[in-house]
Design a protein around this motif. Structure first.
Motif, PDB file in Angstrom:
ATOM      1  N   VAL A 197       0.832  -1.203   0.000  1.00 22.03           N
ATOM      2  CA  VAL A 197       0.000   0.000   0.000  1.00 22.03           C
ATOM      3  C   VAL A 197       0.863   1.247   0.000  1.00 22.03           C
ATOM      4  N   ALA A 198       0.367   2.266  -0.666  1.00 28.25           N
ATOM      5  CA  ALA A 198       0.959   3.603  -0.636  1.00 28.25           C
ATOM      6  C   ALA A 198      -0.153   4.573  -1.041  1.00 28.25           C
ATOM      7  N   PRO A 199      -1.228   4.648  -0.247  1.00 34.08           N
ATOM      8  CA  PRO A 199      -2.401   5.430  -0.636  1.00 34.08           C
ATOM      9  C   PRO A 199      -2.108   6.921  -0.770  1.00 34.08           C
ATOM     10  N   GLN A 200      -2.601   7.485  -1.853  1.00 36.13           N
ATOM     11  CA  GLN A 200      -2.473   8.922  -2.081  1.00 36.13           C
ATOM     12  C   GLN A 200      -3.703   9.632  -1.526  1.00 36.13           C
ATOM     13  N   THR A 201      -3.492  10.725  -0.804  1.00 39.63           N
ATOM     14  CA  THR A 201      -4.589  11.474  -0.203  1.00 39.63           C
ATOM     15  C   THR A 201      -4.560  12.936  -0.639  1.00 39.63           C
ATOM     16  N   ASP A 202      -5.675  13.611  -0.464  1.00 38.63           N
ATOM     17  CA  ASP A 202      -5.780  15.046  -0.739  1.00 38.63           C
ATOM     18  C   ASP A 202      -6.742  15.636   0.288  1.00 38.63           C
ATOM     19  N   THR A 203      -6.187  15.983   1.449  1.00 35.11           N
ATOM     20  CA  THR A 203      -7.033  16.452   2.552  1.00 35.11           C
ATOM     21  C   THR A 203      -7.526  17.883   2.344  1.00 35.11           C
ATOM     22  N   VAL A 204      -6.979  18.574   1.362  1.00 29.01           N
ATOM     23  CA  VAL A 204      -7.491  19.912   1.032  1.00 29.01           C
ATOM     24  C   VAL A 204      -8.771  19.788   0.202  1.00 29.01           C
ATOM     25  N   LYS A 205      -8.717  18.961  -0.814  1.00 27.92           N
ATOM     26  CA  LYS A 205      -9.868  18.772  -1.707  1.00 27.92           C
ATOM     27  C   LYS A 205     -10.965  17.960  -1.038  1.00 27.92           C
ATOM     28  N   PHE A 206     -10.566  16.926  -0.298  1.00 28.67           N
ATOM     29  CA  PHE A 206     -11.547  16.016   0.303  1.00 28.67           C
ATOM     30  C   PHE A 206     -11.500  16.107   1.823  1.00 28.67           C
ATOM     31  N   ASP A 207     -11.883  17.257   2.356  1.00 31.87           N
ATOM     32  CA  ASP A 207     -11.930  17.411   3.810  1.00 31.87           C
ATOM     33  C   ASP A 207     -13.270  16.912   4.337  1.00 31.87           C
ATOM     34  N   ARG A 208     -13.468  17.020   5.630  1.00 39.77           N
ATOM     35  CA  ARG A 208     -14.719  16.528   6.223  1.00 39.77           C
ATOM     36  C   ARG A 208     -15.940  17.250   5.651  1.00 39.77           C
ATOM     37  N   LYS A 209     -15.768  18.514   5.341  1.00 42.81           N
ATOM     38  CA  LYS A 209     -16.879  19.273   4.772  1.00 42.81           C
ATOM     39  C   LYS A 209     -17.310  18.655   3.447  1.00 42.81           C
ATOM     40  N   HIS A 210     -16.346  18.199   2.669  1.00 37.59           N
ATOM     41  CA  HIS A 210     -16.648  17.551   1.388  1.00 37.59           C
ATOM     42  C   HIS A 210     -17.525  16.322   1.588  1.00 37.59           C
ATOM     43  N   PHE A 211     -17.292  15.593   2.672  1.00 37.31           N
ATOM     44  CA  PHE A 211     -18.047  14.371   2.944  1.00 37.31           C
ATOM     45  C   PHE A 211     -19.312  14.628   3.771  1.00 37.31           C
ATOM     46  N   ASN A 212     -19.608  15.897   4.039  1.00 41.35           N
ATOM     47  CA  ASN A 212     -20.763  16.261   4.883  1.00 41.35           C
ATOM     48  C   ASN A 212     -20.669  15.633   6.267  1.00 41.35           C
ATOM     49  N   LEU A 213     -19.454  15.625   6.789  1.00 42.14           N
ATOM     50  CA  LEU A 213     -19.216  15.079   8.122  1.00 42.14           C
ATOM     51  C   LEU A 213     -18.880  16.215   9.087  1.00 42.14           C
ATOM     52  N   PRO A 214     -19.272  16.084  10.346  1.00 38.74           N
ATOM     53  CA  PRO A 214     -18.990  17.144  11.329  1.00 38.74           C
ATOM     54  C   PRO A 214     -17.488  17.300  11.563  1.00 38.74           C
ATOM     55  N   GLU A 215     -17.063  18.537  11.640  1.00 39.74           N
ATOM     56  CA  GLU A 215     -15.632  18.808  11.813  1.00 39.74           C
ATOM     57  C   GLU A 215     -15.224  18.822  13.280  1.00 39.74           C
ATOM     58  N   ASP A 216     -16.202  18.809  14.190  1.00 41.42           N
ATOM     59  CA  ASP A 216     -15.897  18.951  15.612  1.00 41.42           C
ATOM     60  C   ASP A 216     -16.110  17.662  16.408  1.00 41.42           C
ATOM     61  N   LYS A 217     -16.226  16.527  15.706  1.00 46.42           N
ATOM     62  CA  LYS A 217     -16.439  15.264  16.408  1.00 46.42           C
ATOM     63  C   LYS A 217     -15.272  14.305  16.203  1.00 46.42           C
ATOM     64  N   PHE A 218     -15.090  13.416  17.176  1.00 49.39           N
ATOM     65  CA  PHE A 218     -14.131  12.321  17.092  1.00 49.39           C
ATOM     66  C   PHE A 218     -14.852  11.190  16.353  1.00 49.39           C
ATOM     67  N   LEU A 219     -14.398  10.869  15.138  1.00 47.00           N
ATOM     68  CA  LEU A 219     -15.154   9.972  14.270  1.00 47.00           C
ATOM     69  C   LEU A 219     -14.505   8.601  14.093  1.00 47.00           C
ATOM     70  N   PHE A 220     -15.318   7.579  14.280  1.00 48.01           N
ATOM     71  CA  PHE A 220     -14.952   6.209  13.933  1.00 48.01           C
ATOM     72  C   PHE A 220     -15.544   5.908  12.553  1.00 48.01           C
TER      73      PHE A 220
END
Length: 430
Positions: A197-220
């Motif tokens: 494995v060597a997964p490529q990520t882009d946390t700028v483009k695909f942040d929590r807001k992009h996924f409609n996920l809360p930014e202030d919670k500890f998420l599993f």
């Protein structure tokens, strides 16, 4: 062989329609009959043995290269392994319909129908290997050294798949867990070529807001493909553990209101029943977030990095790519301490959950009644969830150790060297 090929391909292409008018079990039985009939005739229509020098030395990679599922990822990993050591090879995109979503374009510019080399590395499940033989044609197999790259999740191999061994000269697998199982059923070589494995990520483009996920919670996060069988992936155990850890009563819900669980299902159209079952068990919790639908590879990788913990209370895994990728991007993993994932995870690098071995009470195709797999201890998983949330030092240790281990031991060079050495041996170079 032509008529069998026609019926198989037509049947697979029409499966979404046929399943509405013909029971799936009957369709499977009809398909198995065609495959078994073709297998019985294989001795009379035998594959010409490998003939060194007839084709150029190198590898033809054949598989669902564009596939967004684990099978597609496995095939792409093999492409990169051969690139790593500059082994001569070509890539032929092939899948058994319906094949799931097919949007990955990593190797599109290298696809070819030509197969100039003397070794075939075929990424098709053992269950579909005869279908591949019928579809691709005998000439693809003749005079070549044929390798099946197979994964499997139990310690027993389905009897109806055993004829697939007739179609290979050897088998490669992603883990010793799979290798040890297959060795019980064949005298042909079975070689472990671990996934990398060597997964490529882009946390700028695909942040929590992009996924409609809360930014202030500890998420599993729990994530799986419906085609991989929900009972094996066992998301219900992870949901139960989360509820036990954080949602048992209103007081607990208030105390842990900044904790959430994300459930991501891909290929959900393969099992509408999965959605119904999961919906029924999460409706009483407003901090469980359900996600469904296709994502690109980088998007999925980034989701793994965006959450705080990945949870896999699987009952069995041939390898466990998502767990490995989570470790690589620095996300701690809670996982069942059984099957292929234990070859890259331990109590220093992940939260390993104990289990009981249980017998399947009915068929969960392709897993048969009477086989056994692991049933993770939900209470132990719940304890790990709370500890990762409450103990920052423990969290950082697991995250750091897991990431370090994944980046060192799941690097491409290690498995690339295994492939290169094996190809040299096949070619008589050592």
């Amino acid at each position: 062989m032509g008529l069998s090929k026609f019926f198989l391909n037509t049947g697979e292409a029409l499966r979404p329609v046929l399943t509405k008018i013909i029971p799936m079990k009957l369709l499977s039985k009809m398909k198995a009959g065609i495959i078994n009939n073709a297998t019985d005739k294989l001795s009379a229509d035998s594959i010409e043995k490998y003939e060194a020098g007839r084709y150029k030395c190198g590898a033809n990679i054949i598989g669902n290269i564009k596939g967004d599922n684990g099978l597609g990822q496995s095939a792409r990993i093999m492409c990169r392994l051969l690139d790593e050591n500059k082994e001569p090879h070509v890539i032929r995109d092939f899948f058994v319909p319906p094949g799931g979503s097919r949007s990955n374009d990593t190797y599109d510019d290298r696809f070819t129908e030509e197969l100039p080399f003397d070794v075939n590395i075929i990424h098709v499940n053992a269950s579909e290997f005869m279908v591949a033989y019928l579809s691709l044609g005998k000439e693809v197999w003749d005079y070549r050294y044929n390798i099946g790259y197979w994964a499997w999740e139990l310690e027993t191999f389905p009897e109806e798949w055993l004829p697939a061994f007739k179609l290979v000269d050897e088998v490669w697998t992603p883990s010793d867990f799979v290798t040890n199982t297959l060795k019980k059923y064949t005298d042909k070589p079975v070689i472990t070529v671990p996934h990398c494995v060597a997964p490529q990520t882009d946390t700028v483009k695909f942040d929590r807001k992009h996924f409609n996920l809360p930014e202030d919670k500890f998420l599993f996060l729990v994530m799986y493909n419906s085609g991989s069988v929900m009972e094996r992936k066992n998301p219900l155990a992870a949901i139960k553990a989360f509820k036990e850890a954080f949602c048992k009563d209103e007081q607990m819900k208030e105390k842990y209101k900044d904790v959430g669980l994300v459930i991501k299902i891909s290929e959900a159209e393969l099992s509408a029943e999965d959605e119904k079952i999961i919906g029924s068990v999460i409706e009483d919790c407003d901090n469980i977030y359900y996600m469904c639908g296709h994502m690109g590879r980088c998007e999925v990788n980034t989701l793994l990095a965006d959450v705080d913990v990945y949870v896999s209370l699987h009952r069995s895994e041939g390898f466990g790519l998502v767990m490995a990728e989570s470790m690589y991007v620095g996300t701690p993993v809670i996982a069942t301490d059984w099957s292929g994932n234990t070859e890259f995870m331990n109590s220093d690098t992940a939260c390993m959950v104990g289990y009981d071995m249980i017998e399947l009470d009915k068929d969960y195709e392709p897993f048969k009644k009477g086989n056994v797999w692991a049933d993770a201890h939900v209470d132990e998983a719940a304890d790990y969830m709370r500890r990762l949330y409450e103990d920052k030092d423990f969290y950082e240790r697991i995250a750091g150790n897991g990431q370090k281990y994944a980046r060192e031991h799941l690097a491409y060079k290690r498995s690339a060297d295994i492939v290169s050495e094996r190809l040299k041996k096949i070619h008589g170079e050592n």
